[in-house]
Write a protein that holds these residues in place. Structure first.
Motif, mmCIF file in Angstrom:
data_model
loop_
_atom_site.group_PDB
_atom_site.id
_atom_site.type_symbol
_atom_site.label_atom_id
_atom_site.label_comp_id
_atom_site.label_asym_id
_atom_site.label_seq_id
_atom_site.Cartn_x
_atom_site.Cartn_y
_atom_site.Cartn_z
ATOM 1 N N GLY A 253 0.813 -1.214 0.000
ATOM 2 C CA GLY A 253 0.000 0.000 0.000
ATOM 3 C C GLY A 253 0.844 1.261 0.000
ATOM 4 O O GLY A 253 0.514 2.241 -0.664
ATOM 5 N N ALA A 254 1.945 1.240 0.735
ATOM 6 C CA ALA A 254 2.850 2.397 0.745
ATOM 7 C C ALA A 254 3.479 2.581 -0.631
ATOM 8 O O ALA A 254 3.620 3.709 -1.121
ATOM 9 C CB ALA A 254 3.929 2.218 1.811
ATOM 10 N N ARG A 255 3.860 1.476 -1.281
ATOM 11 C CA ARG A 255 4.414 1.549 -2.642
ATOM 12 C C ARG A 255 3.377 2.065 -3.632
ATOM 13 O O ARG A 255 3.691 2.870 -4.514
ATOM 14 C CB ARG A 255 4.916 0.180 -3.100
ATOM 15 C CG ARG A 255 6.120 -0.299 -2.394
ATOM 16 C CD ARG A 255 7.371 0.397 -2.880
ATOM 17 N NE ARG A 255 8.532 -0.269 -2.316
ATOM 18 C CZ ARG A 255 9.597 0.361 -1.890
ATOM 19 N NH1 ARG A 255 9.688 1.666 -1.976
ATOM 20 N NH2 ARG A 255 10.604 -0.333 -1.383
ATOM 21 N N LEU A 256 2.143 1.606 -3.497
ATOM 22 C CA LEU A 256 1.092 2.072 -4.399
ATOM 23 C C LEU A 256 0.825 3.556 -4.198
ATOM 24 O O LEU A 256 0.651 4.299 -5.163
ATOM 25 C CB LEU A 256 -0.185 1.251 -4.216
ATOM 26 C CG LEU A 256 -1.327 1.560 -5.184
ATOM 27 C CD1 LEU A 256 -0.892 1.406 -6.638
ATOM 28 C CD2 LEU A 256 -2.531 0.665 -4.883
ATOM 29 N N ALA A 257 0.818 4.022 -2.953
ATOM 30 C CA ALA A 257 0.631 5.456 -2.679
ATOM 31 C C ALA A 257 1.746 6.272 -3.337
ATOM 32 O O ALA A 257 1.478 7.313 -3.952
ATOM 33 C CB ALA A 257 0.600 5.714 -1.172
ATOM 34 N N GLU A 258 2.983 5.801 -3.230
ATOM 35 C CA GLU A 258 4.106 6.484 -3.886
ATOM 36 C C GLU A 258 3.908 6.531 -5.394
ATOM 37 O O GLU A 258 4.112 7.572 -6.029
ATOM 38 C CB GLU A 258 5.423 5.756 -3.594
ATOM 39 C CG GLU A 258 5.905 5.808 -2.175
ATOM 40 C CD GLU A 258 7.067 4.843 -1.917
ATOM 41 O OE1 GLU A 258 7.516 4.137 -2.860
ATOM 42 O OE2 GLU A 258 7.528 4.795 -0.761
ATOM 43 N N ALA A 259 3.509 5.400 -5.981
ATOM 44 C CA ALA A 259 3.315 5.327 -7.430
ATOM 45 C C ALA A 259 2.182 6.249 -7.877
ATOM 46 O O ALA A 259 2.296 6.936 -8.902
ATOM 47 C CB ALA A 259 3.034 3.886 -7.853
ATOM 48 N N LEU A 260 1.087 6.289 -7.116
ATOM 49 C CA LEU A 260 -0.024 7.183 -7.457
ATOM 50 C C LEU A 260 0.431 8.638 -7.453
ATOM 51 O O LEU A 260 0.093 9.407 -8.359
ATOM 52 C CB LEU A 260 -1.183 6.977 -6.482
ATOM 53 C CG LEU A 260 -2.010 5.716 -6.697
ATOM 54 C CD1 LEU A 260 -2.812 5.366 -5.446
ATOM 55 C CD2 LEU A 260 -2.927 5.878 -7.908
#
Length: 135
Positions: free
Chosen positions: A33-40
């Protein structure tokens, strides 16, 4: 327990979501989820097309049987919870492309023809806005 955010069309990403069905974290010890937030946030910064969509994050959307979940929401619109994403820019772009259509829609309904391939099969639930139910 609650943190105020702008009440605008938004992708709320679970920053504590599992990385995959089999792993909580990636090889570097970071949650999916932290990686996805960064990618978004990275993808959003790359295009003015996404200016009308906020990226917000919070721990745990309680969709723990799914990994890398997001909630699309906007005032007066049906909301959606999507999950089972890979936490990368390809998924982030698909989510934001859908969210841009969603933000432009009247009630949150995006015609299937406008769905990016990357969100198909990722919908978990839709939620009515306060004071309404869908027809």
């Amino acid at each position: 327990m609650l943190r105020p955010v702008e009440d605008v069309p938004a992708v709320v990403v679970c920053n504590s979501c599992r990385h995959s069905p089999d792993a909580r974290e990636d090889a570097e010890g970071v949650r999916g989820g932290a990686r996805l937030a960064e990618a978004l946030r990275r993808v959003k910064a790359q295009s003015p097309r996404y200016e009308g969509v906020a990226v917000q994050d919070m721990p745990c959307l309680f969709a723990c049987s799914e990994h890398c979940t997001v909630h699309l929401r906007a005032p007066g619109k049906v909301g959606y919870v999507l999950g089972r994403f890979t936490p990368d820019e390809e998924a982030a772009r698909a989510i934001l492309d859908y969210a841009a259509h969603y933000a432009e829609s009247e009630h949150g309904r995006v015609p299937f023809a406008d769905w990016p391939q990357g969100v198909k099969g990722h919908f978990i639930v839709r939620t009515p806005p306060p004071g309404f139910v869908a027809t």
